[in-house]
Scaffold this motif. Structure first.
Motif, PDB file in Angstrom:
ATOM      1  N   ASN A 189       0.326   4.214  -2.535  1.00 39.65           N
ATOM      2  CA  ASN A 189       0.373   5.599  -2.082  1.00 39.65           C
ATOM      3  C   ASN A 189       1.246   6.626  -2.733  1.00 39.65           C
ATOM      4  O   ASN A 189       0.731   7.875  -3.094  1.00 39.65           O
ATOM      5  N   GLU A 191       0.812  -1.210  -0.026  1.00 37.84           N
ATOM      6  CA  GLU A 191      -0.112  -0.006   0.099  1.00 37.84           C
ATOM      7  C   GLU A 191       0.978   1.325   0.170  1.00 37.84           C
ATOM      8  O   GLU A 191       0.461   2.329  -0.569  1.00 37.84           O
ATOM      9  N   ASP A 192       1.951   1.286   0.649  1.00 40.82           N
ATOM     10  CA  ASP A 192       2.614   2.455   0.590  1.00 40.82           C
ATOM     11  C   ASP A 192       3.232   2.839  -0.768  1.00 40.82           C
ATOM     12  O   ASP A 192       3.287   3.965  -0.953  1.00 40.82           O
TER      13      ASP A 192
HETATM   14  C1  NAG Z   1      -2.546   5.903   1.913  1.00 39.74           C
HETATM   15  O1  NAG Z   1      -2.938   7.054   2.073  1.00 39.74           O
HETATM   16  C2  NAG Z   1      -4.491   7.269   2.607  1.00 39.74           C
HETATM   17  C3  NAG Z   1      -4.958   8.563   1.924  1.00 39.74           C
HETATM   18  O2  NAG Z   1      -3.952   9.529   2.091  1.00 39.74           O
HETATM   19  C4  NAG Z   1      -4.236   7.022   3.955  1.00 39.74           C
HETATM   20  O3  NAG Z   1      -5.529   6.839   4.509  1.00 39.74           O
HETATM   21  C5  NAG Z   1      -3.419   5.704   4.030  1.00 39.74           C
HETATM   22  O4  NAG Z   1      -3.085   5.336   5.482  1.00 39.74           O
HETATM   23  C6  NAG Z   1      -2.240   5.575   3.324  1.00 39.74           C
HETATM   24  N1  NAG Z   1      -1.605   4.202   3.624  1.00 39.74           N
HETATM   25  C7  NAG Z   1      -0.575   3.923   3.808  1.00 39.74           C
HETATM   26  C8  NAG Z   1      -0.119   2.307   3.776  1.00 39.74           C
HETATM   27  O5  NAG Z   1       0.308   4.579   4.260  1.00 39.74           O
END
Ligand code: NAG
Ligand code: NAG
Ligand code: NAG
Length: 345
Positions: free
Chosen positions: A235, A231-232
């Motif tokens: 993002n 996920e990082d």
């Molecule tokens: C990815 O971005 C979203 C929205 O900005 C956030 O809610 C989420 O925690 C982020 N995920 C990671 C794994 O950083």
């Protein structure tokens, strides 16, 4: 709603329209998502795809150097804008000439806006230098006026940034958002210089593809328990594509005549990953042709149903979907206007 739209687009056969007079040429810049064979001519350190089973669905089952089983998105776009063929790889025509007049493909797998982890590849700065050589060649053949008009009416396509993000991700602490912002800004600033350079050379119509779900490619999934997406990294890709979208908006308001289509690949993929079957994909995780994807590999038969071709790159089915949505899609995925509208402005 999204799926109805998609079904409509699927039934939309990509046929050449008579836009030849409008789009004289297509110049292509980018990485492995657009390379049609430049890397075949580079050293052994550069990524290669000029051996079977690459190209197994390409006419004649030819391994051209495309990093997929068949065509890439720019091949479909070339066909749509009425070009007799997909523009040839720059390095495949060392003598230049007439073959260059309808466009050239400068893309090199492994390359980026800035330097990447891959060496001996052709980064975007060098791709732009190669474009200058092509433009100079045009001038000697068809004269300055025709060359200037050609350049101003041609499409300049970019699919880049993924390798910059992989490279950045290696050294980034995902909790350090300040550094992440700085690094994204530094890549975006460099991209701005590159697009502005082409503008100063006369380019006016740009097609820019955003980065996709980088955290979901098979080689990256290996790093995550359960083979899930990282996920990082997704993002980071979202962050970069947001920045690219803003950059294009700002360029078009600051540079007179600058027109563009942003192919928002990330937004295209959100519904696909949420509901793959609806889009015809039964396998989103495994690559059809596992590494090393040579004659010793066992590849899948139902390639239309696989999202991934090898451990890094999508199948032709994905490239076709991205091309169709960028050509004909709504502003959510092709903004502010799609390519169909861009070539008619
Ligand atoms: C990815 O971005 C979203 C929205 O900005 C956030 O809610 C989420 O925690 C982020 N995920 C990671 C794994 O950083
Ligand atoms: C990207 O842009 C969207 C829409 O403007 C926003 O909701 C999201 O938080 C942004 N994400 C990142 C990582 O910049
Ligand atoms: C296939 O495997 C054989 C035996 O392991 C090896 O000698 C050969 O180089 C491989 N061929 C390719 C194309 O990878």
């Amino acid at each position: 709603m999204a799926s109805l739209l998609f079904l409509f687009l699927l039934s939309y056969v990509i046929n050449p329209l008579s836009v030849e007079a409008i789009i004289p040429s297509l110049y292509i810049f980018g990485d492995s998502t657009a390379d049609v064979g430049n890397n075949n001519y580079l050293s052994d350190k550069a990524p290669k795809a000029n051996f079977p089973y690459y190209g197994i669905d390409f006419p004649g089952r030819t391994a051209t150097g495309r990093f997929t089983n068949g065509f890439v998105s720019v091949d479909y776009i070339a066909r749509f804008v009425g070009l007799p063929r997909s523009p040839p790889a720059f390095l495949s025509n060392t003598n230049g000439g007439l073959k260059w007049l309808r466009g050239v493909n400068f893309a090199s797998a492994g390359s980026g806006i800035s330097e990447t982890l891959w060496i001996d590849v052709i980064d975007i700065d060098e791709q732009i230098k190669n474009f200058k050589l092509v433009a100079a060649d045009h001038r000697t053949r068809v004269g300055n006026r025709t060359t200037d008009r050609t350049i101003s009416k041609s499409l300049f396509s970019f699919s880049t940034g993924s390798n910059d993000l992989f490279t950045l991700f290696q050294s980034l602490d995902p909790t350090n958002k300040t550094l992440e912002n700085q690094m994204i800004e530094s890549i975006t600033n460099k991209f701005q210089d590159q697009l502005t350079m082409l503008y100063s050379l006369g380019a006016r119509r740009f097609v820019v593809f955003g980065t996709g779900f980088l955290g979901c490619i098979p080689e990256i999934r290996k790093l995550v328990p359960g083979n899930n997406c990282l996920e990082d990294l997704n993002n980071l890709s979202l962050h970069f594509k947001n920045a690219t979208k803003s950059l294009l908006q700002s360029l078009s308001s600051n540079l007179p005549g600058f027109k563009y289509t942003f192919g928002d690949v990330y937004e295209m993929l959100v519904p696909v990953f949420a509901n793959p079957l609806q889009y015809g994909f039964r396998e989103m995780k495994a690559p059809c042709c596992p590494p090393p994807c040579t004659l010793n590999s066992t590849y899948c038969r139902n390639r239309q149903e696989y999202y991934n071709w090898d451990s890094f790159h999508p199948t032709e089915a994905v490239y076709r979907m991205v091309a169709k949505l960028t050509l004909f899609g709504p502003p959510r995925v092709a903004n502010p206007i799609n390519i169909l509208a861009l070539v008619n402005t």
